[in-house]
Design a protein around this motif. Structure first.
Motif, PDB file in Angstrom:
ATOM      1  N   PRO A  73       0.806  -1.228   0.000  1.00 23.72           N
ATOM      2  CA  PRO A  73       0.000   0.000   0.000  1.00 23.72           C
ATOM      3  C   PRO A  73       0.838   1.277   0.000  1.00 23.72           C
ATOM      4  O   PRO A  73       0.416   2.293  -0.559  1.00 23.72           O
ATOM      5  N   LEU A  74       2.019   1.238   0.607  1.00 30.38           N
ATOM      6  CA  LEU A  74       2.851   2.440   0.692  1.00 30.38           C
ATOM      7  C   LEU A  74       3.592   2.718  -0.616  1.00 30.38           C
ATOM      8  O   LEU A  74       4.166   3.790  -0.778  1.00 30.38           O
ATOM      9  N   ALA A  75       3.581   1.756  -1.517  1.00 30.04           N
ATOM     10  CA  ALA A  75       4.193   1.962  -2.829  1.00 30.04           C
ATOM     11  C   ALA A  75       3.179   2.454  -3.847  1.00 30.04           C
ATOM     12  O   ALA A  75       3.552   2.862  -4.946  1.00 30.04           O
ATOM     13  N   GLY A  76       1.900   2.419  -3.461  1.00 28.11           N
ATOM     14  CA  GLY A  76       0.839   2.844  -4.363  1.00 28.11           C
ATOM     15  C   GLY A  76       0.095   4.049  -3.837  1.00 28.11           C
ATOM     16  O   GLY A  76       0.680   5.097  -3.582  1.00 28.11           O
ATOM     17  N   ALA A 127       3.541   2.073  -8.800  1.00 27.40           N
ATOM     18  CA  ALA A 127       4.034   3.447  -8.872  1.00 27.40           C
ATOM     19  C   ALA A 127       3.043   4.362  -9.573  1.00 27.40           C
ATOM     20  O   ALA A 127       2.961   5.564  -9.272  1.00 27.40           O
ATOM     21  N   GLN A 128       2.266   3.793 -10.468  1.00 23.68           N
ATOM     22  CA  GLN A 128       1.290   4.600 -11.204  1.00 23.68           C
ATOM     23  C   GLN A 128       0.133   5.039 -10.323  1.00 23.68           C
ATOM     24  O   GLN A 128      -0.588   5.987 -10.654  1.00 23.68           O
ATOM     25  N   GLN A 129      -0.070   4.342  -9.191  1.00 20.13           N
ATOM     26  CA  GLN A 129      -1.141   4.709  -8.269  1.00 20.13           C
ATOM     27  C   GLN A 129      -0.704   5.771  -7.266  1.00 20.13           C
ATOM     28  O   GLN A 129      -1.523   6.309  -6.532  1.00 20.13           O
ATOM     29  N   CYS A 130       0.596   6.044  -7.227  1.00 14.27           N
ATOM     30  CA  CYS A 130       1.140   6.992  -6.270  1.00 14.27           C
ATOM     31  C   CYS A 130       1.065   8.409  -6.818  1.00 14.27           C
ATOM     32  O   CYS A 130       1.640   8.706  -7.866  1.00 14.27           O
ATOM     33  N   LYS A 131       0.364   9.268  -6.099  1.00 13.45           N
ATOM     34  CA  LYS A 131       0.225  10.661  -6.511  1.00 13.45           C
ATOM     35  C   LYS A 131       0.873  11.553  -5.464  1.00 13.45           C
ATOM     36  O   LYS A 131       0.392  11.634  -4.320  1.00 13.45           O
ATOM     37  N   THR A 173       8.883   7.018  -9.289  1.00 12.42           N
ATOM     38  CA  THR A 173       8.109   8.175  -8.840  1.00 12.42           C
ATOM     39  C   THR A 173       7.485   7.965  -7.458  1.00 12.42           C
ATOM     40  O   THR A 173       7.107   8.930  -6.801  1.00 12.42           O
ATOM     41  N   ASN A 174       7.371   6.706  -7.014  1.00 13.86           N
ATOM     42  CA  ASN A 174       6.837   6.429  -5.673  1.00 13.86           C
ATOM     43  C   ASN A 174       7.933   6.364  -4.613  1.00 13.86           C
ATOM     44  O   ASN A 174       7.670   6.038  -3.465  1.00 13.86           O
ATOM     45  N   GLN A 175       9.167   6.668  -5.019  1.00 12.44           N
ATOM     46  CA  GLN A 175      10.322   6.729  -4.128  1.00 12.44           C
ATOM     47  C   GLN A 175      10.737   5.370  -3.592  1.00 12.44           C
ATOM     48  O   GLN A 175      11.351   5.261  -2.530  1.00 12.44           O
ATOM     49  N   PHE A 176      10.414   4.331  -4.356  1.00 14.44           N
ATOM     50  CA  PHE A 176      10.954   2.993  -4.169  1.00 14.44           C
ATOM     51  C   PHE A 176      11.994   2.761  -5.267  1.00 14.44           C
ATOM     52  O   PHE A 176      11.904   3.357  -6.346  1.00 14.44           O
TER      53      PHE A 176
END
Length: 405
Positions: free
Chosen positions: A144-147, A399-403, A362-365
């Motif tokens: 969840p923290l990656a999205g 990563a695409q779910q991370c805004k 982009t999700n900082q992973f």
């Protein structure tokens, strides 16, 4: 009369002391910045990890590698003296939250790193990031923290749980196993493990089995998977859970009969206890001590010399976290007062990772690869041997779910 004279003399001494103190304070206000930097108190960095119990070896590897990096840099990161405040979460989310609150409120840390298990990470993530403290995880990577649950104040030097096990599913597919059983403990990372494995496995999942965290006896589950007669079994059992499972799997006569593929089960923290018992197992891993790059070669040599054991993936990821912080602090010249500037320095930091090429999505992973690593016979009983990459650096769909900005 004598008492009066003594009083006046004492009063003059106090007055002189106050004048001297005022002069020193006034002088300090105009002292060169370089002098202020030299006298600066160390930058406090919090470390939270599972350091006790059956899984304590994982957090200890994280901590030892982080401290090794600081030692190699003369007790500094980015040229700034640092003080690491260590907290043991005991693999209990509520203890982890208490540790985070202490580090933020009492110790006034600017950065928190470490975090071994995903259930603890899920509990402490919001209290830390909501406080505006930078959190740099070096192992636990809840999906969840990656999205959608990503935060601009959270970075990871490891992986998200899904992609760790997507690589395992891809490896099982590449090896041609058509029918498999998957096993994992019933907590956040275990459920992520099964979900990730199923995403990239192209065969039939005969059964998915969830066990208790830190369960010591797997005889019933091993009997169950024998009856299922799969082509292979895939397991995720970190720490002491992995030692117990692999020993019992070998005792049941299955290792070598039903191929064992694992992630974070047979690694640098558990192989010393397993030795030749684990020979023949296949692992999917983001790291192995025999990876061929200069940074890893010096890291393995230094870690082995200091701690008398080979580094695990937990150690490697934590060593990377220290070098990431070092690069970022170098960029901002040790100034951590502007959080946005520090965050940007972390996002764009350039350092030599022991895993090879390293960059953030982009999700900082990380966008980093995974390897097939086999357990083979060696003079010490067993060793890891990298057979090559499973997947190269690719963008994870989460990563695409991370805004975030």
């Amino acid at each position: 009369m004598v008492a009066s004279l003594n009083f006046r003399a004492r009063h003059r001494r106090i007055g002189c002391a106050r004048m001297l103190a005022a002069a020193l304070i006034a002088g300090a206000a105009f002292a060169p910045l370089a002098s202020q930097a030299a006298d600066a108190t160390p930058l406090k960095i919090g470390f939270i990890g599972t350091l006790s119990g059956p899984a304590g070896a994982l957090g200890q590897d994280q901590y030892d590698a982080f401290m090794l990096a600081i030692e190699q840099k003369g007790g500094k990161l980015g040229g700034v003296p640092v003080q690491v405040v260590r907290e043991d979460d005991q693999l209990k989310p509520d203890i982890g939250v208490q540790a985070a609150q202490k580090l933020i409120e009492r110790d006034k840390v600017r950065i928190i790193t470490g975090v071994t298990f995903s259930n603890v990470m899920m509990a402490i993530h919001k209290p830390i990031t909501n406080a505006g403290v930078l959190l740099i995880g070096s192992n636990a990577g809840p999906a969840p923290l990656a999205g959608a649950g990503c935060s601009p104040w959270f970075f990871s030097t490891s992986w998200n749980n899904d992609e760790l096990h997507e690589a395992g599913g891809q490896l099982a597919t590449d090896l041609g196993y058509k029918r498999m059983v998957v096993m994992a403990p019933n907590y956040q990372a275990g459920r992520d493990a099964v979900a990730g494995f199923k995403r990239d496995y192209r065969g039939t999942l005969v059964d998915e089995v969830y066990t208790q965290v830190n369960q010591p006896d797997y005889s019933a589950e091993i009997t169950q998977l024998q009856a299922a007669q799969p082509d292979a079994v895939y397991v995720f059992y970190p720490g002491g859970m992995g030692v117990n499972f692999v020993k019992q799997y070998r005792q049941a006569g299955l290792l070598g009969k039903i191929p064992l593929i694992s992630v974070s089960t047979i690694d640098g923290t558990t192989l010393p206890a397993l030795k030749e018992i684990a020979v023949g197992a296949i692992t999917s891993s983001p790291y192995s001590p025999d990876l061929k790059n200069a940074e890893n070669a010096q890291f393995v040599a230094a870690f082995s010399q200091k701690y008398k054991r080979l580094p695990s993936l937990y150690a490697a990821q934590s060593y990377d976290a220290a070098n990431l912080i070092d690069a970022a602090l170098t960029t901002v010249k040790g100034n951590t007062t502007d959080r946005q500037v520090l965050r940007q320095a972390i996002r764009t930091a350039k350092f030599q990772s022991v895993r090879g090429d390293f960059s953030f999505d982009t999700n900082q992973f990380p966008r980093a690869g995974f390897y097939r690593v086999d357990v083979v016979k060696a003079a010490t009983g067993a060793a890891f041997e990298t057979k090559g990459p499973i997947v190269a650096k690719i963008r994870n769909p989460l990563a695409q779910q991370c805004k975030m900005n």
